[in-house]
Design an enzyme around this catalytic site. Structure first.
Site, short mmCIF file in Angstrom:
data_model
loop_
_atom_site.label_atom_id
_atom_site.label_comp_id
_atom_site.label_asym_id
_atom_site.label_seq_id
_atom_site.Cartn_x
_atom_site.Cartn_y
_atom_site.Cartn_z
N ASN A 146 0.89 -1.17 0.00
CA ASN A 146 0.00 0.00 0.00
C ASN A 146 0.92 1.21 0.00
OD1 ASN A 146 -1.72 2.10 0.49
ND2 ASN A 146 -2.29 1.45 2.57
N LYS A 204 0.29 4.22 -0.35
CA LYS A 204 -0.30 5.46 0.18
C LYS A 204 0.04 6.61 -0.78
CE LYS A 204 -0.24 3.45 4.71
NZ LYS A 204 -0.29 3.62 6.15
N HIS A 226 -9.69 1.50 4.41
CA HIS A 226 -8.45 1.68 5.17
C HIS A 226 -8.72 2.64 6.33
CE1 HIS A 226 -4.41 2.89 6.26
NE2 HIS A 226 -3.99 1.78 5.68
N GLU A 244 -7.15 5.03 7.47
CA GLU A 244 -6.92 6.46 7.16
C GLU A 244 -8.13 7.05 6.44
OE1 GLU A 244 -3.10 5.92 5.24
OE2 GLU A 244 -2.27 5.32 7.18
N GLU A 285 -5.93 -4.59 10.36
CA GLU A 285 -4.90 -3.58 10.60
C GLU A 285 -5.24 -2.81 11.88
OE1 GLU A 285 -2.68 -2.47 6.72
OE2 GLU A 285 -4.43 -1.19 6.89
N GLY A 344 2.04 2.45 10.71
CA GLY A 344 3.01 3.53 10.55
C GLY A 344 3.68 3.96 11.84
N SER A 370 2.99 -1.96 10.47
CA SER A 370 4.42 -2.02 10.77
C SER A 370 5.03 -3.41 10.52
CB SER A 370 4.69 -1.56 12.21
OG SER A 370 4.28 -0.20 12.38
P1 PGA Z 1 2.55 0.38 7.66
O1 PGA Z 1 1.09 0.64 6.99
O2 PGA Z 1 3.05 -0.93 7.12
O3 PGA Z 1 3.36 1.55 7.23
O4 PGA Z 1 2.31 0.33 9.15
C1 PGA Z 1 0.19 -0.41 6.77
C2 PGA Z 1 -1.05 0.11 6.12
O5 PGA Z 1 -1.50 1.22 6.46
O6 PGA Z 1 -1.64 -0.57 5.25
#
Ligand code: PGA
Length: 248
Positions: free
Chosen positions: A9, A11, A94, A96, A166, A172, A211
């Site tokens: 992903n 982003k 997601h 976010e 998640e 993140g 992460s």
């Molecule tokens: P990350 O993000 O691996 O940077 O923690 C995962 C995601 O948001 O899909």
């Protein structure tokens, strides 16, 4: 036997030049990878992903789409448009999108339905915040997020979808859920679906995201109900992403 799926992903990262170098390096390392691999790129780079990845073992997809088929929705992108660029997957819900853009469980379910109607495989993200975990309502939250989709589309729809668990507190942050913590929620998700349809549950790919790194992927992916990962930050560095793919 379920095949694991590792999906990047990206982003809101990338440029034509950076993506080109990243995809070149990822493709060069795919010979040693045994699981399914995909990258979910920003909409403007779908044509680039299609041009670079068509005919390879790496699938591609988008990170969001509209729940509407067409119309006066300035700035939105429809499922049919994603199909025009050969997408296999689209991430829906997601955290976010839920937190920053106010996407409700209902809107996420509508996006999931619209993706499936167009033949795309939704990667449905679910997960609790830190507060919710501390209040011990993780299962209620994840259960509610799943129910919205099951009520709208039926449990059978999950035969053509992927779920990504998640935990919001792990995205993140560098704080990964322990394999036990993640496995417990994955087992809850599969158990909930098994109660409705055992065959769907047994074949359902449930990714972990939050992460994931080359150093923790193998232990996470070794859990019985963790079928690969949805990878944010580490998917932007070919070496890191490939290390995770090799753990799949
Ligand atoms: P990350 O993000 O691996 O940077 O923690 C995962 C995601 O948001 O899909």
């Amino acid at each position: 036997m379920r095949r694991k799926l590792v999906a990047g992903n990206w982003k809101m990262h990338g440029s034509l030049a950076d993506n080109d170098a990243l995809l070149t390096a990822v493709l060069a390392g795919m010979g040693e990878v045994g699981c399914d691999v995909a990258v979910c790129v920003p909409h403007p780079y779908l044509a680039q992903a299609q041009a670079r990845l068509a005919g390879s073992t790496v699938a591609w997809g988008a990170q969001n789409m509209s729940q509407h088929a067409k119309g006066a929705y300035t700035g939105e992108v429809s499922a049919a448009m994603l199909n025009d660029f050969g997408c296999r997957y689209v991430i829906v819900g997601h955290s976010e999108r839920r937190a920053l853009y106010g996407e409700s469980d209902q809107v996420v379910a509508e996006k999931y339905a619209a993706a499936q109607a167009a033949g795309l495989a939704p990667i449905l993200c679910v997960g609790e915040t830190l507060n919710e975990r501390e209040e011990c309502i993780t299962e209620q939250v994840v259960g509610r997020q799943l129910d919205a989709v099951i009520e709208k589309c039926g449990v059978a729809s999950l035969a053509k979808a992927v779920i990504a668990y998640e935990p919001v507190w792990a995205i993140g942050t560098g704080v990964t859920a322990t394999p036990d913590q993640a496995q417990a929620v994955h087992a809850f998700i599969r158990g909930k679906i098994r109660a409705l349809d055992a065959a769907v549950a047994d074949n359902l790919v449930i990714q972990y995201g939050g992460s994931v790194k080359g150093s923790n992927a193998a232990e996470l992916f070794a859990q019985p109900d963790i079928d690969g990962g949805l990878i944010g930050g580490a998917s932007l560095v070919a070496e890191d992403f490939l290390a995770i793919c090799k753990a799949g």
